[in-house]
Design a protein around this motif. Structure first.
Motif, PDB file in Angstrom:
ATOM      1  N   THR A 126       0.836  -1.195   0.000  1.00  0.00           N
ATOM      2  CA  THR A 126       0.000   0.000   0.000  1.00  0.00           C
ATOM      3  C   THR A 126       0.876   1.252   0.000  1.00  0.00           C
ATOM      4  O   THR A 126       2.093   1.173   0.234  1.00  0.00           O
ATOM      5  CB  THR A 126      -0.913   0.013   1.238  1.00  0.00           C
ATOM      6  N   SER A 188      -3.696 -11.937  -5.084  1.00  0.00           N
ATOM      7  CA  SER A 188      -4.708 -12.946  -5.409  1.00  0.00           C
ATOM      8  C   SER A 188      -4.109 -14.208  -6.018  1.00  0.00           C
ATOM      9  O   SER A 188      -4.747 -15.263  -6.028  1.00  0.00           O
ATOM     10  CB  SER A 188      -5.755 -12.354  -6.365  1.00  0.00           C
ATOM     11  N   GLN A 196      -7.050 -14.375   5.248  1.00  0.00           N
ATOM     12  CA  GLN A 196      -7.476 -13.111   5.856  1.00  0.00           C
ATOM     13  C   GLN A 196      -6.557 -11.968   5.444  1.00  0.00           C
ATOM     14  O   GLN A 196      -7.015 -10.867   5.122  1.00  0.00           O
ATOM     15  CB  GLN A 196      -7.507 -13.234   7.380  1.00  0.00           C
ATOM     16  N   GLU A 199      -7.281 -11.027   1.777  1.00  0.00           N
ATOM     17  CA  GLU A 199      -8.523 -10.262   1.610  1.00  0.00           C
ATOM     18  C   GLU A 199      -8.378  -8.827   2.082  1.00  0.00           C
ATOM     19  O   GLU A 199      -8.846  -7.887   1.421  1.00  0.00           O
ATOM     20  CB  GLU A 199      -9.659 -10.969   2.363  1.00  0.00           C
ATOM     21  N   GLU A 200      -7.715  -8.627   3.220  1.00  0.00           N
ATOM     22  CA  GLU A 200      -7.513  -7.276   3.733  1.00  0.00           C
ATOM     23  C   GLU A 200      -6.631  -6.451   2.796  1.00  0.00           C
ATOM     24  O   GLU A 200      -6.889  -5.273   2.531  1.00  0.00           O
ATOM     25  CB  GLU A 200      -6.880  -7.336   5.132  1.00  0.00           C
ATOM     26  N   LEU A 202      -6.053  -6.955  -0.488  1.00  0.00           N
ATOM     27  CA  LEU A 202      -6.740  -6.684  -1.752  1.00  0.00           C
ATOM     28  C   LEU A 202      -7.772  -5.575  -1.594  1.00  0.00           C
ATOM     29  O   LEU A 202      -7.939  -4.728  -2.486  1.00  0.00           O
ATOM     30  CB  LEU A 202      -7.414  -7.964  -2.264  1.00  0.00           C
ATOM     31  N   LYS A 203      -8.431  -5.560  -0.460  1.00  0.00           N
ATOM     32  CA  LYS A 203      -9.436  -4.525  -0.194  1.00  0.00           C
ATOM     33  C   LYS A 203      -8.786  -3.146  -0.127  1.00  0.00           C
ATOM     34  O   LYS A 203      -9.283  -2.177  -0.722  1.00  0.00           O
ATOM     35  CB  LYS A 203     -10.168  -4.837   1.115  1.00  0.00           C
ATOM     36  N   GLU A 204      -7.661  -3.038   0.582  1.00  0.00           N
ATOM     37  CA  GLU A 204      -6.990  -1.740   0.718  1.00  0.00           C
ATOM     38  C   GLU A 204      -6.392  -1.278  -0.601  1.00  0.00           C
ATOM     39  O   GLU A 204      -6.468  -0.110  -0.966  1.00  0.00           O
ATOM     40  CB  GLU A 204      -5.916  -1.804   1.803  1.00  0.00           C
ATOM     41  N   ALA A 206      -7.434  -2.122  -3.602  1.00  0.00           N
ATOM     42  CA  ALA A 206      -8.544  -1.753  -4.483  1.00  0.00           C
ATOM     43  C   ALA A 206      -9.067  -0.364  -4.139  1.00  0.00           C
ATOM     44  O   ALA A 206      -9.411   0.428  -5.028  1.00  0.00           O
ATOM     45  CB  ALA A 206      -9.661  -2.782  -4.367  1.00  0.00           C
ATOM     46  N   SER A 207      -9.116  -0.050  -2.846  1.00  0.00           N
ATOM     47  CA  SER A 207      -9.567   1.267  -2.411  1.00  0.00           C
ATOM     48  C   SER A 207      -8.635   2.357  -2.914  1.00  0.00           C
ATOM     49  O   SER A 207      -9.067   3.411  -3.389  1.00  0.00           O
ATOM     50  CB  SER A 207      -9.643   1.309  -0.883  1.00  0.00           C
TER      51      SER A 207
END
Length: 419
Positions: A126, A188, A196, A199-200, A202-204, A206-207
């Motif tokens: 990130t 991915s 877990q 997923e965390e 990838l979410k950040e 993507a944001s």
């Protein structure tokens, strides 16, 4: 975020680029033997060392594009195979011209690696992690010099320079398969990453990408005056940086004739460089200041280069060589935080590619002109004055660019802090 990616991606990338940097260090250690065997002067030696960077420029932009649009993992794998073959081929040359061709091909193959790794790290780390990821990865530069200088000296006790090039060209061919097996293009794809954590992450990511600003392309970068200021600054710094890096073993060679001793002595300045690079980057982050932490080390490096021409004691010369090493390496961390602070977000990606591609031509300029001055004067003094001048001009350019940072918006300041 969890530690899995730090333990998998960074060490493999660190070793991969450390092996790439070997080809910019070993030629300096081997150069006295190459000159004697091929019967060439210092100017030709500078050509051999520097032509790598002409090739290096060619694949910078295509490498980044391939990594972004296709696969950073596969791009780097292919380039590792190609650079390993080119490095090994350099050990089979018979003439100066053949060695130049091998070095040029080596530069082309390695040129795409730097931008491809930056793409890969952006897929994994990130924004708030990326500066640390870059710093850990770029620490391989002085570490490579620390390890490979004495190792090259050790090999020279048992083999000729050609055999040493062949031996040092083999590890990339092996590590390429380690790279391909361990590293994945994105979280991915990584089965070794806990669900877990995946997923965390990838979410950040993507944001962040959802808030991203579309690149305006390379033409916008070409038209931006600030970008060209950074290109000129980087060119001048790389002139001094690689001029110093590639010729310092020859200077150390005046202290001793034993290859292993020369190797160990050459490692001393680069060990100091690693410490200086780490402390300067840390201090720059603490003070949230970039330009001073680039310009001041460059000026210190230039001053110690000049001072070294007025001392005859090997001990004092080694001290000054070490101070110079700190000066030319320390700017790495703070320097790469400057573009994001002074260049529009839509242009910064292309600007970084342009800066690295053209700026690295200083890697040809420094060794070449240093060698020419060595030939014309018969000593190293004029060459070091030339390199010191380049560093001073780079520092001045940094301070000029720094005025843009003081005028930057709060948004840009936030980006700088994140760096």
């Amino acid at each position: 975020m969890g530690s899995s990616k730090w333990l998998k991606i960074i060490p493999v990338a660190f070793i991969m680029y450390m092996l790439a940097y070997v080809d910019r260090i070993n030629v300096g250690i081997l150069m006295p033997y190459i000159q004697k065997d091929l019967n060439i002067n210092a100017s030709a030696a500078g050509d051999i060392a520097g032509i790598f960077f002409v090739g290096y420029m060619i694949f910078q932009i295509p490498g980044g594009i391939l990594a972004a649009k296709w696969s950073a993992r596969k791009t780097i794998f292919i380039l590792m195979i190609l650079w390993g073959l080119s490095a090994t081929a350099a050990g089979f040359v018979q003439t100066e011209g053949q060695l130049k061709v091998a070095r040029f091909a080596l530069g082309v193959a390695e040129g795409g690696v730097w931008p491809a790794v930056l793409v890969l790290l952006a897929n994994w780390f990130t924004i708030k992690e990326r500066a640390r990821a870059n710093a850990f990865w770029m620490a391989c530069l002085p570490v490579s010099a620390m390890l490979m200088a004495p190792l090259s000296g050790f090999f020279l006790n048992y083999f000729g320079w050609k055999e040493v090039l062949i031996i040092q060209g083999i590890p990339p061919l092996i590590w390429a398969f380690v790279w391909y097996a361990v590293v994945k293009d994105k979280p991915s794809d990584a089965k070794w990453l806990p669900q877990q954590e995946r997923e965390e992450l990838l979410k950040e990511l993507a944001s962040e990408q959802g808030k991203g600003i579309k690149s305006e392309g390379y033409m916008a970068a070409f038209k931006n005056k600030t970008v060209w200021g950074l290109v000129v600054m980087y060119f001048l710094w790389m002139t001094g940086f690689y001029g110093y890096t590639l010729w310092v073993p020859s200077v150390v060679g005046t202290f001793s004739k034993d290859p292993l001793t020369i190797g160990w002595l050459t490692a001393i300045p680069f060990t100091c460089a690693l410490v200086g690079m780490t402390l300067n980057s840390y201090w720059s982050d603490k003070r949230l200041n970039r330009t001073q932490h680039v310009a001041i080390p460059l000026l210190i490096g230039a001053a110690s280069m000049i001072a070294g021409q007025f001392v005859s004691s090997p001990t004092l010369q080694m001290v000054l060589l070490s101070i110079t090493a700190i000066g030319v390496y320390a700017p790495y961390g703070p320097l790469w935080a400057i573009p994001t602070a002074i260049i529009p977000a839509g242009v910064v990606g292309a600007a970084l590619g342009l800066q690295n591609a053209i700026g690295n031509l200083g890697g040809y300029n420094g060794p070449k002109f240093f060698g020419m001055l060595k030939d014309s004067t018969g000593n190293y003094h004029a060459g070091f004055y030339f390199l010191a001048t380049a560093l001073v001009l780079a520092a001045i350019m940094t301070l000029i660019l720094g005025k843009s940072i003081s005028k930057s918006t709060n948004k840009n300041t936030d980006v700088d802090k994140a760096s």
